[in-house]
Design a protein around this motif. Structure first.
Motif, PDB file in Angstrom:
ATOM      1  N   LEU A   1     -11.198  11.457  -0.874  1.00  0.00           N
ATOM      2  CA  LEU A   1     -11.507   9.938  -0.757  1.00  0.00           C
ATOM      3  C   LEU A   1     -10.669   9.035  -1.829  1.00  0.00           C
ATOM      4  CD1 LEU A   1     -13.601   7.788   0.057  1.00  0.00           C
ATOM      5  CD2 LEU A   1     -15.144   8.593  -1.615  1.00  0.00           C
ATOM      6  N   ILE A   2     -10.899   9.821  -3.093  1.00  0.00           N
ATOM      7  CA  ILE A   2     -10.030   8.701  -4.145  1.00  0.00           C
ATOM      8  C   ILE A   2      -8.538   8.651  -3.875  1.00  0.00           C
ATOM      9  CG2 ILE A   2      -9.485   8.627  -6.552  1.00  0.00           C
ATOM     10  CD1 ILE A   2     -12.368   9.785  -7.105  1.00  0.00           C
ATOM     11  N   VAL A   3      -7.934   9.718  -3.736  1.00  0.00           N
ATOM     12  CA  VAL A   3      -6.495   9.796  -3.262  1.00  0.00           C
ATOM     13  C   VAL A   3      -6.004   9.243  -1.983  1.00  0.00           C
ATOM     14  CG1 VAL A   3      -4.212  11.057  -3.526  1.00  0.00           C
ATOM     15  CG2 VAL A   3      -5.832  11.684  -4.984  1.00  0.00           C
ATOM     16  N   GLY A   4      -6.945   9.089  -1.286  1.00  0.00           N
ATOM     17  CA  GLY A   4      -6.775   8.871   0.102  1.00  0.00           C
ATOM     18  C   GLY A   4      -6.963   7.260   0.175  1.00  0.00           C
ATOM     19  N   ILE A   5      -7.387   6.611  -0.597  1.00  0.00           N
ATOM     20  CA  ILE A   5      -7.551   5.138  -0.720  1.00  0.00           C
ATOM     21  C   ILE A   5      -5.908   4.608  -0.578  1.00  0.00           C
ATOM     22  CG2 ILE A   5      -8.206   3.028  -1.919  1.00  0.00           C
ATOM     23  CD1 ILE A   5     -10.869   4.767  -2.397  1.00  0.00           C
TER      24      ILE A   5
ATOM     25  N   ILE B   1      11.857   4.235  -0.786  1.00  0.00           N
ATOM     26  CA  ILE B   1      11.647   5.419   0.251  1.00  0.00           C
ATOM     27  C   ILE B   1      10.160   5.155   0.975  1.00  0.00           C
ATOM     28  CG2 ILE B   1      11.027   7.878   0.143  1.00  0.00           C
ATOM     29  CD1 ILE B   1      12.939   8.107  -2.125  1.00  0.00           C
ATOM     30  N   ALA B   2       9.245   4.646   0.054  1.00  0.00           N
ATOM     31  CA  ALA B   2       7.956   4.306   0.745  1.00  0.00           C
ATOM     32  C   ALA B   2       7.784   3.314   1.905  1.00  0.00           C
ATOM     33  CB  ALA B   2       6.955   3.797  -0.557  1.00  0.00           C
ATOM     34  N   THR B   3       8.767   2.373   1.680  1.00  0.00           N
ATOM     35  CA  THR B   3       8.995   1.322   2.862  1.00  0.00           C
ATOM     36  C   THR B   3       9.611   1.984   3.878  1.00  0.00           C
ATOM     37  OG1 THR B   3       9.539  -0.169   1.206  1.00  0.00           O
ATOM     38  CG2 THR B   3       9.799  -0.891   3.288  1.00  0.00           C
ATOM     39  N   LYS B   4      10.678   2.810   3.773  1.00  0.00           N
ATOM     40  CA  LYS B   4      11.046   3.445   4.919  1.00  0.00           C
ATOM     41  C   LYS B   4      10.135   4.433   5.672  1.00  0.00           C
ATOM     42  CE  LYS B   4      15.938   3.937   3.090  1.00  0.00           C
ATOM     43  NZ  LYS B   4      16.850   4.686   2.606  1.00  0.00           N
ATOM     44  N   ASP B   5       9.307   4.996   4.984  1.00  0.00           N
ATOM     45  CA  ASP B   5       8.309   5.891   5.535  1.00  0.00           C
ATOM     46  C   ASP B   5       7.181   5.183   6.421  1.00  0.00           C
ATOM     47  OD1 ASP B   5       9.161   8.073   4.022  1.00  0.00           O
ATOM     48  OD2 ASP B   5       7.758   7.914   2.411  1.00  0.00           O
TER      49      ASP B   5
ATOM     50  N   GLY C   1       0.716  -1.122   0.055  1.00  0.00           N
ATOM     51  CA  GLY C   1       0.149  -0.228  -0.016  1.00  0.00           C
ATOM     52  C   GLY C   1       0.976   1.049  -0.047  1.00  0.00           C
ATOM     53  N   ALA C   2       1.863   1.381   0.654  1.00  0.00           N
ATOM     54  CA  ALA C   2       2.700   2.392   0.807  1.00  0.00           C
ATOM     55  C   ALA C   2       3.427   2.616  -0.667  1.00  0.00           C
ATOM     56  CB  ALA C   2       3.760   2.049   1.773  1.00  0.00           C
ATOM     57  N   MET C   3       3.857   1.310  -1.312  1.00  0.00           N
ATOM     58  CA  MET C   3       4.556   1.584  -2.383  1.00  0.00           C
ATOM     59  C   MET C   3       3.797   2.191  -3.705  1.00  0.00           C
ATOM     60  SD  MET C   3       6.742  -1.981  -2.472  1.00  0.00           S
ATOM     61  CE  MET C   3       8.073  -2.528  -1.887  1.00  0.00           C
ATOM     62  N   LEU C   4       2.324   1.713  -3.502  1.00  0.00           N
ATOM     63  CA  LEU C   4       1.437   2.157  -4.584  1.00  0.00           C
ATOM     64  C   LEU C   4       1.183   3.585  -4.310  1.00  0.00           C
ATOM     65  CD1 LEU C   4      -0.584   1.646  -6.775  1.00  0.00           C
ATOM     66  CD2 LEU C   4      -2.391   1.101  -4.848  1.00  0.00           C
ATOM     67  N   GLY C   5       0.983   4.159  -3.017  1.00  0.00           N
ATOM     68  CA  GLY C   5       0.590   5.426  -2.701  1.00  0.00           C
ATOM     69  C   GLY C   5       1.783   6.313  -2.937  1.00  0.00           C
ATOM     70  N   LYS C   6       2.961   5.959  -2.778  1.00  0.00           N
ATOM     71  CA  LYS C   6       4.065   6.848  -3.418  1.00  0.00           C
ATOM     72  C   LYS C   6       4.403   6.827  -4.622  1.00  0.00           C
ATOM     73  CE  LYS C   6       7.759   8.665  -1.731  1.00  0.00           C
ATOM     74  NZ  LYS C   6       7.816   9.825  -0.495  1.00  0.00           N
ATOM     75  N   LEU C   7       3.991   5.940  -5.433  1.00  0.00           N
ATOM     76  CA  LEU C   7       4.107   5.966  -6.863  1.00  0.00           C
ATOM     77  C   LEU C   7       2.898   6.852  -7.414  1.00  0.00           C
ATOM     78  CD1 LEU C   7       5.342   5.268  -9.670  1.00  0.00           C
ATOM     79  CD2 LEU C   7       4.159   3.036  -9.528  1.00  0.00           C
TER      80      LEU C   7
ATOM     81  N   TYR D   1      -2.131   8.498   5.601  1.00  0.00           N
ATOM     82  CA  TYR D   1      -2.543   9.733   5.952  1.00  0.00           C
ATOM     83  C   TYR D   1      -1.529  10.751   6.015  1.00  0.00           C
ATOM     84  CZ  TYR D   1      -5.010  13.280   8.393  1.00  0.00           C
ATOM     85  OH  TYR D   1      -5.674  14.519   8.811  1.00  0.00           O
ATOM     86  N   ASN D   2      -0.582  10.641   6.530  1.00  0.00           N
ATOM     87  CA  ASN D   2       0.528  11.748   6.491  1.00  0.00           C
ATOM     88  C   ASN D   2       1.290  11.927   5.172  1.00  0.00           C
ATOM     89  OD1 ASN D   2       0.210  11.719   9.384  1.00  0.00           O
ATOM     90  ND2 ASN D   2       2.247  10.584   9.676  1.00  0.00           N
ATOM     91  N   VAL D   3       1.001  10.925   4.164  1.00  0.00           N
ATOM     92  CA  VAL D   3       1.597  11.066   2.865  1.00  0.00           C
ATOM     93  C   VAL D   3       0.560  12.028   2.160  1.00  0.00           C
ATOM     94  CG1 VAL D   3       2.134  10.200   0.641  1.00  0.00           C
ATOM     95  CG2 VAL D   3       2.986   9.215   2.904  1.00  0.00           C
ATOM     96  N   GLY D   4      -0.820  11.539   2.368  1.00  0.00           N
ATOM     97  CA  GLY D   4      -1.783  12.074   1.615  1.00  0.00           C
ATOM     98  C   GLY D   4      -2.010  13.508   2.149  1.00  0.00           C
TER      99      GLY D   4
END
Length: 437
Positions: free
Chosen positions: A106-110, A293-297, A68-74, A114-117
């Motif tokens: 809602l869309i981007v938050g999925i 980087i996403a994994t570290k976050d 989930g972190a990897m997808l969100g970061k990309l 949270y902190n990244v969003g």
């Protein structure tokens, strides 16, 4: 006496986080070991119980949270989030700008944590407020309400995903029910509540202005929406198929495999690697750097989840969870309301939604088997309680205050009250849904 010892264990956790300012992971470890001694677990079994609890919970969640972190970061780095926000702005226009911001959140938050969003989307809200010459708080609160709801209610975010694992709920059904409750909650705590905030003066710092990409560098609209929402499509789609596929069907096992949350997130990341990465001329080393980087976050989030698993296992191995569950059955209060109250109290004391949700799970888990309660709704009830009244001990409170550059008083009037509305309306939604499922 058992209740007092459990309360003392939780009080140790709260004091370590709030008073001693200890890292939540360390606080969980110390509180878990303390609970083991207080509740009479033999000293030579405490370390093993802590390790077992951490391993059991993380085993179900590492793939989901990391992917989930990897997808969100990309989604963020590729410009897909900016494309989604810009598209919705054009569709809704100035008159319905708060609705556009809610839908963006809602869309981007999925896929975004949270902190990244928050860091990614709040500057976009400032840009919109500047463009239309309206209050940044009026524009920002609907966005943050949506981000809060996705954070508390919807897998694959850490707390709801962990709760699904602990209660052996169905992630697809939890996501489906979560959407049903999320929509009215976002509407009331977002656009409707924001109407009362138009006169709050905010002067966002220039440091937090968005660094937008040129439109020609953004991925296409269809690509952005499809990739960001792919986990939702897969989870809901496979859940619907599984409910309509006979167990003896040759497709049942395949659907069961694909519907596994870890497999869903892996498929989504692989698709995004192509659609938002390789197809758009990102090199493989660039993409892997983004994923690293996403994994570290989210490393600390994983540790906090592990710590919560340790405390839960101590409660289980000492038999306390069962004792509490049997005692709670005599209380004349709905288990969904009880779970919400316990979570809300811990949230107000500790400040962390994730800590509050996971701590409550360790106490309330036996109710799933001993009382007639839907585990999917229990996840959502705890999720709602975990968002109750954010104040001085919550990092989100200070992020909001500093980003929007408003007073403490106005932060409480806008941010804290919005979070409280999300918690209360979320509980109401859970109780209404409980009448029908």
């Amino acid at each position: 006496m058992t209740f007092l010892l459990v309360l003392l264990s939780i009080a140790i956790l709260v004091l370590l986080i709030v008073w001693a300012k200890l890292n939540p992971f360390l606080a969980f470890l110390i509180a878990s070991i303390s609970a083991g001694f207080l509740l009479g677990l033999p000293a030579d079994q405490i370390a093993g119980s802590v390790q077992k609890g951490m391993g059991n919970l993380l085993g179900d969640l590492v793939i989901v949270i990391v992917m989930g972190a990897m997808l969100g970061k990309l989604v963020a780095e590729s410009g897909a989030a900016q494309q989604i926000a810009g598209t919705l702005m054009k569709i809704f226009g100035e008159k319905y700008i708060t609705w556009a911001m809610s839908l963006t959140g809602l869309i981007v938050g999925i896929p975004l944590f949270y902190n990244v969003g928050f860091v990614l989307l709040v500057p976009l809200a400032f840009t919109v407020a500047y463009q239309y010459k309206i209050s940044a708080v009026y524009v920002g609160i609907p966005l943050l309400a949506a981000l809060s709801v996705t954070h508390g209610f919807l897998p694959p975010h850490p707390s709801p995903a962990a709760l699904v694992a602990q209660f052996e709920a169905n992630m697809g059904l939890t996501l489906f029910y979560g959407f049903i409750i999320a929509i009215p909650t976002i509407i009331i705590a977002g656009p409707i509540f924001a109407r009362t905030l138009k006169n709050i003066e905010a002067k966002p710092l220039k440091t937090f202005q968005a660094e937008t990409k040129p439109e020609e560098q953004l991925p296409g609209k269809e690509n952005s929406f499809f990739t960001a929402l792919l986990p939702v499509f897969l989870l809901v789609g496979t859940t619907a198929l599984s409910l309509n596929t006979p167990e003896e069907s040759p497709f049942a096992k395949l659907i069961g495999f694909i519907s596994n949350p870890g497999i869903v997130m892996l498929i989504s990341v692989l698709v995004a690697t192509y659609t938002l990465g390789l197809r758009r001329k990102f090199s493989m080393p660039q993409l892997m750097d983004i994923y690293t980087i996403a994994t570290k976050d989210i490393a600390m989030i994983l540790l906090i989840v592990a710590g919560a698993g340790a405390l839960k296992q101590i409660f289980t191995d000492t038999g306390v969870s069962q004792v509490i569950a049997e005692s709670l059955q005599t209380w004349d209060i709905h288990p969904l309301i009880l779970a919400w109250i316990i979570t809300a109290i811990i949230r107000v004391c500790v400040g962390s939604a994730t800590v509050a949700g996971l701590t409550t799970a360790g106490i309330i888990a036996p109710l799933v088997t001993t009382m007639n309660v839907d585990p999917n709704l229990l996840v959502l009830s705890i999720g709602a309680g975990s968002l109750m009244f954010s104040h001085f001990n919550d990092a989100g409170f200070w992020m909001y205050k500093e980003f929007f550059n408003v007073s403490i008083k106005d932060t409480i009037k806008s941010w804290s009250l919005m979070e409280t509305l999300v918690a209360v309306i979320g509980l109401a939604g859970v109780l209404i849904l409980d009448l029908f499922v």
